[in-house]
Scaffold this motif. Structure first.
Motif, mmCIF file in Angstrom:
data_model
loop_
_atom_site.group_PDB
_atom_site.id
_atom_site.type_symbol
_atom_site.label_atom_id
_atom_site.label_comp_id
_atom_site.label_asym_id
_atom_site.label_seq_id
_atom_site.Cartn_x
_atom_site.Cartn_y
_atom_site.Cartn_z
ATOM 1 N N GLY A 1 10.303 -32.126 48.230
ATOM 2 C CA GLY A 1 11.142 -33.023 47.970
ATOM 3 C C GLY A 1 12.671 -32.426 48.211
ATOM 4 O O GLY A 1 13.682 -33.183 48.119
ATOM 5 N N LEU A 2 12.811 -31.174 48.171
ATOM 6 C CA LEU A 2 13.908 -30.497 48.381
ATOM 7 C C LEU A 2 14.231 -30.293 49.845
ATOM 8 O O LEU A 2 13.627 -29.954 50.588
ATOM 9 N N GLY A 3 15.761 -30.686 50.086
ATOM 10 C CA GLY A 3 16.149 -30.301 51.321
ATOM 11 C C GLY A 3 16.712 -29.061 51.199
ATOM 12 O O GLY A 3 16.851 -28.488 50.258
ATOM 13 N N GLU A 4 17.439 -28.716 52.467
ATOM 14 C CA GLU A 4 17.899 -27.200 52.383
ATOM 15 C C GLU A 4 19.046 -27.050 51.334
ATOM 16 O O GLU A 4 19.244 -25.926 50.786
ATOM 17 N N ARG A 5 19.895 -27.834 51.258
ATOM 18 C CA ARG A 5 21.103 -27.734 50.265
ATOM 19 C C ARG A 5 20.582 -27.645 48.968
ATOM 20 O O ARG A 5 20.951 -26.811 48.110
ATOM 21 N N CYS B 1 18.083 -22.019 44.141
ATOM 22 C CA CYS B 1 18.112 -20.326 44.149
ATOM 23 C C CYS B 1 19.337 -19.795 43.409
ATOM 24 O O CYS B 1 19.355 -18.783 42.931
ATOM 25 N N ALA B 2 20.467 -20.463 43.674
ATOM 26 C CA ALA B 2 21.514 -19.970 43.035
ATOM 27 C C ALA B 2 21.825 -20.193 41.605
ATOM 28 O O ALA B 2 22.214 -19.481 40.929
ATOM 29 N N GLU C 1 22.051 -17.540 38.568
ATOM 30 C CA GLU C 1 22.900 -17.573 37.513
ATOM 31 C C GLU C 1 22.310 -17.501 35.951
ATOM 32 O O GLU C 1 22.697 -16.939 35.179
ATOM 33 N N THR C 2 21.115 -18.045 36.119
ATOM 34 C CA THR C 2 20.242 -18.043 34.726
ATOM 35 C C THR C 2 19.921 -16.527 34.683
ATOM 36 O O THR C 2 19.964 -15.850 33.438
ATOM 37 N N PHE C 3 19.646 -15.631 35.607
ATOM 38 C CA PHE C 3 19.156 -14.368 35.681
ATOM 39 C C PHE C 3 20.292 -13.561 35.006
ATOM 40 O O PHE C 3 20.298 -12.729 34.283
ATOM 41 N N ARG C 4 21.837 -13.800 35.551
ATOM 42 C CA ARG C 4 22.690 -13.034 35.343
ATOM 43 C C ARG C 4 23.062 -13.232 33.867
ATOM 44 O O ARG C 4 23.688 -12.329 33.168
ATOM 45 N N LEU D 1 16.517 -16.422 48.116
ATOM 46 C CA LEU D 1 16.587 -16.139 46.767
ATOM 47 C C LEU D 1 17.142 -14.612 46.425
ATOM 48 O O LEU D 1 17.656 -14.287 45.362
ATOM 49 N N ALA D 2 16.400 -13.757 47.317
ATOM 50 C CA ALA D 2 17.170 -12.388 46.944
ATOM 51 C C ALA D 2 18.390 -12.465 47.321
ATOM 52 O O ALA D 2 19.279 -11.500 46.621
ATOM 53 N N GLN D 3 19.119 -13.200 48.239
ATOM 54 C CA GLN D 3 20.515 -13.028 48.289
ATOM 55 C C GLN D 3 21.241 -13.738 47.042
ATOM 56 O O GLN D 3 22.297 -12.949 46.647
ATOM 57 N N ALA D 4 20.670 -14.792 46.418
ATOM 58 C CA ALA D 4 21.236 -15.200 45.238
ATOM 59 C C ALA D 4 21.234 -14.109 44.167
ATOM 60 O O ALA D 4 22.124 -14.356 43.255
ATOM 61 N N LEU D 5 20.406 -12.933 44.330
ATOM 62 C CA LEU D 5 20.320 -12.065 43.183
ATOM 63 C C LEU D 5 21.323 -10.970 43.560
ATOM 64 O O LEU D 5 21.763 -10.478 42.617
ATOM 65 N N ILE D 6 21.157 -10.671 44.877
ATOM 66 C CA ILE D 6 21.883 -9.422 45.042
ATOM 67 C C ILE D 6 23.572 -9.771 45.388
ATOM 68 O O ILE D 6 24.409 -8.763 45.201
#
Length: 216
Positions: free
Chosen positions: A66-70, A76-77, A81-84, A120-125
């Motif tokens: 059900g998820l589009g690319e955006r 992932c973003a 944010e939750t991780f940080r 996902l990796a880019q959202a973390l790094i």
């Protein structure tokens, strides 16, 4: 010099993809039910290298249907944010960050190459704000959800580095797993980030006489 780092278990103390997917699944009773039905098939497949991509894709599709690319990028973003903010079980490994910083301070080129989805990796790094290139598993849309396209693990990590213009050899390689043996063999100074004599013996048996074990 070029320093190549794995992500999960090396720079991160945890499984970023698993936590991201579980976070999505547990918020939806329908997704949770689908995972319960699929798990007896998918979970064993994930444990076997030959079928890992297919098993992971089953779980990935359930979590992202059900998820589009955006919306995928936003998910992932938000996980990043939750991780940080310290809102999940994922954490940086201090030894990994210290090694990363040392290479950056020395002016080395640093690349993170991971089996996790590149998005996902880019959202973390990315939020580290450092010139770190990220290579990871590419995703493709299938049947309204997302599945793994090119699974960036084992020999494919070396291929990803070559395709990105970094050749077949690098100065340093850091990983927690001998699944990354091709990556370690391509390095002048391979490091497995599990300390002790047992890790050293594993390196020796793999023919990495120039390798060392580091306790992170």
């Amino acid at each position: 010099m070029l320093a190549v780092f794995d992500l999960d278990g090396t720079l991160l103390d945890g499984d970023s993809t698993g936590l991201w997917l579980w976070g999505r699944v547990k918020r939806s009773p329908l997704r949770a039910l689908a995972v319960l039905v699929a798990a007896p098939l998918a979970a064993p497949m994930v444990m076997i290298p030959r079928t890992r991509r297919l098993g992971a894709s089953i779980l990935l599709w359930i979590a992202t249907a059900g998820l589009g690319e955006r919306a995928l990028r936003d998910s992932c973003a938000k996980f990043g944010e939750t991780f940080r903010a310290g809102g999940n079980a994922l954490a940086w490994r201090p030894g990994g960050l210290a090694a990363l910083k040392a290479h950056l301070d020395a002016g080395d080129r640093v690349i993170v190459v991971t089996a996790a989805p590149a998005i996902l990796a880019q959202a973390l790094i990315g939020p580290l704000g450092q010139p770190i290139e990220v290579l990871g598993t590419s995703l493709k849309r299938r049947g309204g959800g997302w599945v793994a396209d090119v699974h960036c693990r084992h020999q494919r990590k070396c291929q990803a580095l070559a395709e990105a213009g970094h050749g077949a050899h690098w100065t340093y390689a850091y990983t927690d797993s001998l699944d990354d043996l091709p990556l370690l063999r391509g390095a002048d100074k391979p490091v497995i980030v599990k300390g002790g004599k047992k890790a050293e013996r594993r390196l020796f048996r793999a023919g990495l006489t120039n390798g060392r074990a580091a306790a992170w």
